[in-house]
Scaffold this motif. Sequence first.
Motif, PDB file in Angstrom:
ATOM      1  N   ARG A 135      38.184  36.026  48.617  1.00 20.79           N
ATOM      2  CA  ARG A 135      37.023  35.412  47.971  1.00 20.79           C
ATOM      3  C   ARG A 135      36.356  36.377  47.009  1.00 20.79           C
ATOM      4  NH1 ARG A 135      32.623  32.570  51.708  1.00 20.79           N
ATOM      5  NH2 ARG A 135      34.544  31.518  52.355  1.00 20.79           N
ATOM      6  N   GLU A 139      36.145  35.714  42.946  1.00 26.42           N
ATOM      7  CA  GLU A 139      34.876  35.609  42.233  1.00 26.42           C
ATOM      8  C   GLU A 139      34.842  36.452  40.968  1.00 26.42           C
ATOM      9  OE1 GLU A 139      32.107  36.643  45.260  1.00 26.42           O
ATOM     10  OE2 GLU A 139      32.053  34.612  46.131  1.00 26.42           O
ATOM     11  N   PRO A 142      37.435  33.896  36.135  1.00 21.02           N
ATOM     12  CA  PRO A 142      36.689  32.738  35.615  1.00 21.02           C
ATOM     13  C   PRO A 142      36.864  31.516  36.516  1.00 21.02           C
ATOM     14  CG  PRO A 142      37.992  33.786  33.884  1.00 21.02           C
ATOM     15  CD  PRO A 142      38.418  34.410  35.178  1.00 21.02           C
ATOM     16  N   PRO A 143      35.841  30.656  36.604  1.00 22.47           N
ATOM     17  CA  PRO A 143      35.927  29.468  37.464  1.00 22.47           C
ATOM     18  C   PRO A 143      37.103  28.546  37.125  1.00 22.47           C
ATOM     19  CG  PRO A 143      33.670  29.833  36.768  1.00 22.47           C
ATOM     20  CD  PRO A 143      34.504  30.797  35.998  1.00 22.47           C
ATOM     21  N   ALA A 144      37.517  28.525  35.858  1.00 22.90           N
ATOM     22  CA  ALA A 144      38.609  27.640  35.458  1.00 22.90           C
ATOM     23  C   ALA A 144      39.978  28.308  35.556  1.00 22.90           C
ATOM     24  CB  ALA A 144      38.387  27.153  34.023  1.00 22.90           C
ATOM     25  N   SER A 145      40.047  29.504  36.128  1.00 24.03           N
ATOM     26  CA  SER A 145      41.293  30.242  36.199  1.00 24.03           C
ATOM     27  C   SER A 145      42.227  29.667  37.259  1.00 24.03           C
ATOM     28  CB  SER A 145      41.012  31.716  36.518  1.00 24.03           C
ATOM     29  OG  SER A 145      42.184  32.384  36.920  1.00 24.03           O
ATOM     30  N   ARG A 148      42.566  32.144  40.070  1.00 19.04           N
ATOM     31  CA  ARG A 148      41.443  32.087  41.016  1.00 19.04           C
ATOM     32  C   ARG A 148      41.677  30.968  42.027  1.00 19.04           C
ATOM     33  NH1 ARG A 148      34.939  32.246  39.952  1.00 19.04           N
ATOM     34  NH2 ARG A 148      34.305  31.336  41.947  1.00 19.04           N
ATOM     35  N   ALA A 149      42.069  29.789  41.540  1.00 22.42           N
ATOM     36  CA  ALA A 149      42.331  28.667  42.443  1.00 22.42           C
ATOM     37  C   ALA A 149      43.456  28.997  43.411  1.00 22.42           C
ATOM     38  CB  ALA A 149      42.676  27.421  41.633  1.00 22.42           C
ATOM     39  N   GLU A 152      42.156  31.253  46.140  1.00 23.35           N
ATOM     40  CA  GLU A 152      41.280  30.541  47.073  1.00 23.35           C
ATOM     41  C   GLU A 152      42.069  29.699  48.071  1.00 23.35           C
ATOM     42  OE1 GLU A 152      37.310  30.121  44.216  1.00 23.35           O
ATOM     43  OE2 GLU A 152      38.770  28.483  44.311  1.00 23.35           O
ATOM     44  N   GLN A 342      38.133  23.079  38.559  1.00 25.78           N
ATOM     45  CA  GLN A 342      36.755  22.608  38.707  1.00 25.78           C
ATOM     46  C   GLN A 342      36.697  21.105  38.940  1.00 25.78           C
ATOM     47  OE1 GLN A 342      35.843  24.773  34.987  1.00 25.78           O
ATOM     48  NE2 GLN A 342      34.001  25.495  36.017  1.00 25.78           N
ATOM     49  N   ALA A 345      37.921  20.504  42.465  1.00 26.63           N
ATOM     50  CA  ALA A 345      36.924  20.865  43.475  1.00 26.63           C
ATOM     51  C   ALA A 345      35.897  19.753  43.664  1.00 26.63           C
ATOM     52  CB  ALA A 345      36.232  22.166  43.084  1.00 26.63           C
ATOM     53  N   GLN A 380      34.785  27.687  51.569  1.00 29.59           N
ATOM     54  CA  GLN A 380      33.621  27.850  50.705  1.00 29.59           C
ATOM     55  C   GLN A 380      32.373  27.183  51.272  1.00 29.59           C
ATOM     56  OE1 GLN A 380      34.776  26.537  46.765  1.00 29.59           O
ATOM     57  NE2 GLN A 380      36.604  27.824  46.787  1.00 29.59           N
TER      58      GLN A 380
END
Length: 400
Positions: A135, A139, A142-145, A148-149, A152, A342, A345, A380
């Motif tokens: 996590r 963080e 970027p949120p749209a990466s 990153r997904a 997670e 995003q 999610a 989350q």
Amino acid sequence: MTGMPDEKPPLRIASLADQCVQCGLCLPACPTYALDGNEAESPRGRIAIAAALARGEVEPTASLREHLDHCLGCLNCERVCPANVQYGELLVETRALLGPAPGRPRLLLALIKRPALWQFASRLAGMLGLARWKRRLAERLPPASAWRASLETLPDGSNEAALPTSPADAPSAQPGVALFPGCVASVEDAQAQQAAITLLRAAGYRVSLLPAFCCGAIDLHGGEAKGAEHAAQRVRDAWQAAGAQSLVSITPGCLGTLRRALPGVTVADPVTLLSERADQLRFHPLARRIALHLPCTQVNVARSESALLGLLRQVPELEVKLVPRPPHCCGAAGSHMLEFPQRAARLRDDTLEQIASLAPQQLLSSNIGCRLHLAAGMDQSGRQWPHLHPLTLLAQQLIS
């Protein structure tokens, strides 16, 4: 291929689009239309876009093709369509015509499609204890990466469960069933695959295991036509070598692509075969309330939800609660959760709220992508429901 094999792709797309009568009955069943309230994010709107692209009436701009790329391919629209529009075929053909999206995370998808590499990466992550600090690392992205997904959804191994020893095939076991392992599922859902073998053999089937590789669904739904056809040929070659009478996959998301590669072959969810011999299976009691999440592909492609419910209800004292629909899709949708994290999610949050309303002690879902996606949302939001493939729970309770 279904449809009209003698027609060129643009003509085929136009012909498929002409089947739509524009009644709008698909709109209430479409998760992306519910998300945006935008006609272009509905099946009816996407059919109009596809027809215009095929006829050369519009240019494939980034903003226009994004509406097509946002589609989850859940096929809820096909289930309610009174005109029997082959929307899934139209979507595949249109994406193949356009080719892959420029922003597609090719490197990550290439890793996912190769089980040996994915297993190596998974083991390396376990050695490094990546699940403990994923996590914090996510963080930083970027949120749209897509990466990153992916971080997670990294599993922590807490849902591993002991299974009974799988019986050998009985000498008279019939008919022969080949199990297709897939790519991610062959690594992250290996227990469920072993559970399927255990249950099928207990029901009297002769089971063989095919090599692990991607069925081609990721490429097929991403516009990578050559990659999809290469995978389809691998499927055909593996099937021919198996010498079985039917093919099964524990991942409903693979079934449509496998059927496309093997027309005329019985390709099924294992629970469908198990339900046909349910009288040969006995289970230990389990006093537990479980929430059963039905992936879109299990409902709309495998159509095996009734068979699964019947098997679970054979477990004495097990309280089965169906996760309500809507929401119609959790947002995982193959690689969608990586390409549009995003949006995915937002759909996932709605699904988790419905699950929470059932106050379950455990969550079951047949699709590994759905389960990893939902687990990331649980992490989350501080929810702690243990999650399993339904076949794993059934094998745990099997009276051998």
